[in-house]
Structures are given as C-alpha cells and as structure tokens.
Design a protein around this motif. Structure first.
Motif, mmCIF file in Angstrom:
data_model
loop_
_atom_site.group_PDB
_atom_site.id
_atom_site.type_symbol
_atom_site.label_atom_id
_atom_site.label_comp_id
_atom_site.label_asym_id
_atom_site.label_seq_id
_atom_site.Cartn_x
_atom_site.Cartn_y
_atom_site.Cartn_z
ATOM 1 N N GLN A 45 0.848 -1.189 0.000
ATOM 2 C CA GLN A 45 0.000 0.000 0.000
ATOM 3 C C GLN A 45 0.887 1.244 0.000
ATOM 4 O O GLN A 45 1.914 1.277 0.676
ATOM 5 C CB GLN A 45 -0.886 0.037 1.237
ATOM 6 N N PHE A 46 0.434 2.249 -0.739
ATOM 7 C CA PHE A 46 1.124 3.539 -0.743
ATOM 8 C C PHE A 46 0.103 4.609 -1.079
ATOM 9 O O PHE A 46 -0.980 4.313 -1.599
ATOM 10 C CB PHE A 46 2.293 3.553 -1.736
ATOM 11 N N SER A 47 0.454 5.842 -0.774
ATOM 12 C CA SER A 47 -0.404 6.959 -1.156
ATOM 13 C C SER A 47 0.398 7.895 -2.043
ATOM 14 O O SER A 47 1.621 7.960 -1.966
ATOM 15 C CB SER A 47 -0.945 7.687 0.080
ATOM 16 N N GLY A 48 -0.332 8.598 -2.890
ATOM 17 C CA GLY A 48 0.305 9.466 -3.871
ATOM 18 C C GLY A 48 0.362 8.758 -5.218
ATOM 19 O O GLY A 48 0.145 7.553 -5.319
ATOM 20 N N THR A 49 0.657 9.534 -6.244
ATOM 21 C CA THR A 49 0.815 8.992 -7.594
ATOM 22 C C THR A 49 2.294 8.978 -7.921
ATOM 23 O O THR A 49 2.930 10.042 -7.941
ATOM 24 C CB THR A 49 0.063 9.865 -8.624
ATOM 25 N N PRO A 50 2.878 7.796 -8.140
ATOM 26 C CA PRO A 50 4.310 7.743 -8.422
ATOM 27 C C PRO A 50 4.675 8.582 -9.637
ATOM 28 O O PRO A 50 3.993 8.551 -10.664
ATOM 29 C CB PRO A 50 4.573 6.258 -8.701
ATOM 30 N N CYS A 51 5.736 9.359 -9.483
ATOM 31 C CA CYS A 51 6.274 10.121 -10.604
ATOM 32 C C CYS A 51 7.799 10.084 -10.505
ATOM 33 O O CYS A 51 8.360 9.914 -9.424
ATOM 34 C CB CYS A 51 5.744 11.542 -10.623
ATOM 35 N N ALA A 52 8.451 10.227 -11.634
ATOM 36 C CA ALA A 52 9.907 10.125 -11.703
ATOM 37 C C ALA A 52 10.536 11.450 -11.272
ATOM 38 O O ALA A 52 10.904 12.278 -12.098
ATOM 39 C CB ALA A 52 10.332 9.747 -13.113
ATOM 40 N N VAL A 53 10.670 11.639 -9.982
ATOM 41 C CA VAL A 53 11.175 12.891 -9.421
ATOM 42 C C VAL A 53 12.569 13.226 -9.959
ATOM 43 O O VAL A 53 12.878 14.386 -10.224
ATOM 44 C CB VAL A 53 11.191 12.823 -7.871
ATOM 45 N N GLU A 54 13.405 12.206 -10.156
ATOM 46 C CA GLU A 54 14.786 12.413 -10.611
ATOM 47 C C GLU A 54 14.910 12.292 -12.133
ATOM 48 O O GLU A 54 16.015 12.190 -12.665
ATOM 49 C CB GLU A 54 15.702 11.424 -9.903
ATOM 50 N N GLY A 55 13.789 12.264 -12.840
ATOM 51 C CA GLY A 55 13.809 12.199 -14.288
ATOM 52 C C GLY A 55 14.120 10.822 -14.857
ATOM 53 O O GLY A 55 14.337 10.680 -16.062
ATOM 54 N N GLN A 56 14.119 9.816 -14.012
ATOM 55 C CA GLN A 56 14.430 8.464 -14.467
ATOM 56 C C GLN A 56 13.228 7.841 -15.174
ATOM 57 O O GLN A 56 12.098 8.099 -14.798
ATOM 58 C CB GLN A 56 14.882 7.592 -13.283
ATOM 59 N N PRO A 57 13.470 7.022 -16.203
ATOM 60 C CA PRO A 57 12.345 6.307 -16.800
ATOM 61 C C PRO A 57 11.721 5.379 -15.767
ATOM 62 O O PRO A 57 12.426 4.813 -14.920
ATOM 63 C CB PRO A 57 12.997 5.489 -17.926
ATOM 64 N N MET A 58 10.403 5.223 -15.817
ATOM 65 C CA MET A 58 9.713 4.300 -14.922
ATOM 66 C C MET A 58 8.527 3.710 -15.648
ATOM 67 O O MET A 58 8.009 4.300 -16.587
ATOM 68 C CB MET A 58 9.288 4.978 -13.627
ATOM 69 N N LYS A 59 8.136 2.504 -15.221
ATOM 70 C CA LYS A 59 6.955 1.869 -15.808
ATOM 71 C C LYS A 59 6.428 0.790 -14.890
ATOM 72 O O LYS A 59 7.163 0.224 -14.090
ATOM 73 C CB LYS A 59 7.244 1.308 -17.187
ATOM 74 N N TRP A 60 5.125 0.530 -15.034
ATOM 75 C CA TRP A 60 4.464 -0.568 -14.330
ATOM 76 C C TRP A 60 4.562 -1.799 -15.210
ATOM 77 O O TRP A 60 4.265 -1.733 -16.399
ATOM 78 C CB TRP A 60 3.005 -0.235 -14.059
ATOM 79 N N VAL A 61 4.956 -2.913 -14.611
ATOM 80 C CA VAL A 61 5.199 -4.141 -15.365
ATOM 81 C C VAL A 61 4.499 -5.307 -14.663
ATOM 82 O O VAL A 61 4.578 -5.436 -13.439
ATOM 83 C CB VAL A 61 6.723 -4.414 -15.452
#
Length: 139
Positions: free
Chosen positions: A95-111
């Motif tokens: 569980q987490f709150s907030g919407t994940p975003c790439a704060v450091e500009g790194q690529p990210m994705k849900w897999v």
C-alpha cells in the motif's frame, strides 16, 4: 604494504511496489550510476543511523513522491560486483499513497510480474525476480 580492509557493503532499502492490479513499478538507473541503464526496483542507500523502515520511506518519497503504507520483508541479498558489494533489504510495498512520478527524471513503468524476465536488471536483482514469482505465482 598497507593493510587493506574490504569496503563494507552498501546497505540498500529496496521496494517491490505493487499497484491494485499487482503490477510492479520499475525504474531505470541513470547512465552515469553504478549499473547504469539497467532497470531496478526503486530504493536507495540506508544512511548511517537510519532504520531500514525510515530509509525505505525516505528513498521512495525522494525518488517517486509516494508515501508507503503496509510493507512486508521479502528477502535480503548480498552481492559482490567486484567493484562494489551491496546488501539489498527488499520489502514488498502493498500500500502507498500518492501517484508515483519520476522525481529524478528516471524512466519508470508498471510491469506485470510475468514480464519481468524481459527486462535487463543488475545481477543482484535476479533473486528478487525469483522471489516475486513465488509470491505472485498467478499474477
């Protein structure tokens, strides 16, 4: 000749972050970092005097702007890359709150867990994938 002592392992708090559909959040390491360009499970160094729980919460907030809720330990890994030894303390973030975003500009994705084998990871992350397959066999 000076007496040399091997460097202590770099202690890293790692989060296997799950969304509501049990997809897993991956980020890609910056090219100029150790194991640069490879995908990883988010996290970072445990600072001196910091608990693992505090480090995991801090790192995931700094990298992804999320606040963690329920977590459980998954496994601990010690890996020697030759130029660096790491100790990964891996937790599932249920569980987490907030919407994940790439704060450091790194690529990210849900897999999806079944797709993890198709990504290039640092060698130390391989046991994490095996543990996820046992934890989420039908995902």
């Amino acid at each position: 000749m000076p007496n040399t002592v091997p460097d202590a392992p770099v202690h890293v708090a790692v989060g296997v972050i799950l969304d509501a559909d049990r997809n897993i959040l991956l980020t890609r390491r910056h090219q100029d970092s150790h194991q640069g360009g490879l995908w990883e499970f988010p996290g970072g160094k445990v600072e001196l005097g910091e608990s693992l729980e505090v480090a995991l919460a801090r790192e995931l907030y700094e990298e992804l702007a999320i606040s963690i809720g329920r977590t459980t330990p998954l496994l601990e890994i010690r890996h020697d890359y030759g130029d660096k030894v790491v100790r990964l303390d891996v937790h599932v973030v249920w569980q987490f709150s907030g919407t994940p975003c790439a704060v450091e500009g790194q690529p990210m994705k849900w897999v999806a867990p079944a797709e993890l084998a198709g990504y290039a990871f640092p060698e130390a992350n391989r046991p994490i994938i095996a543990a996820i397959e046992k934890l989420l066999p039908d995902a």
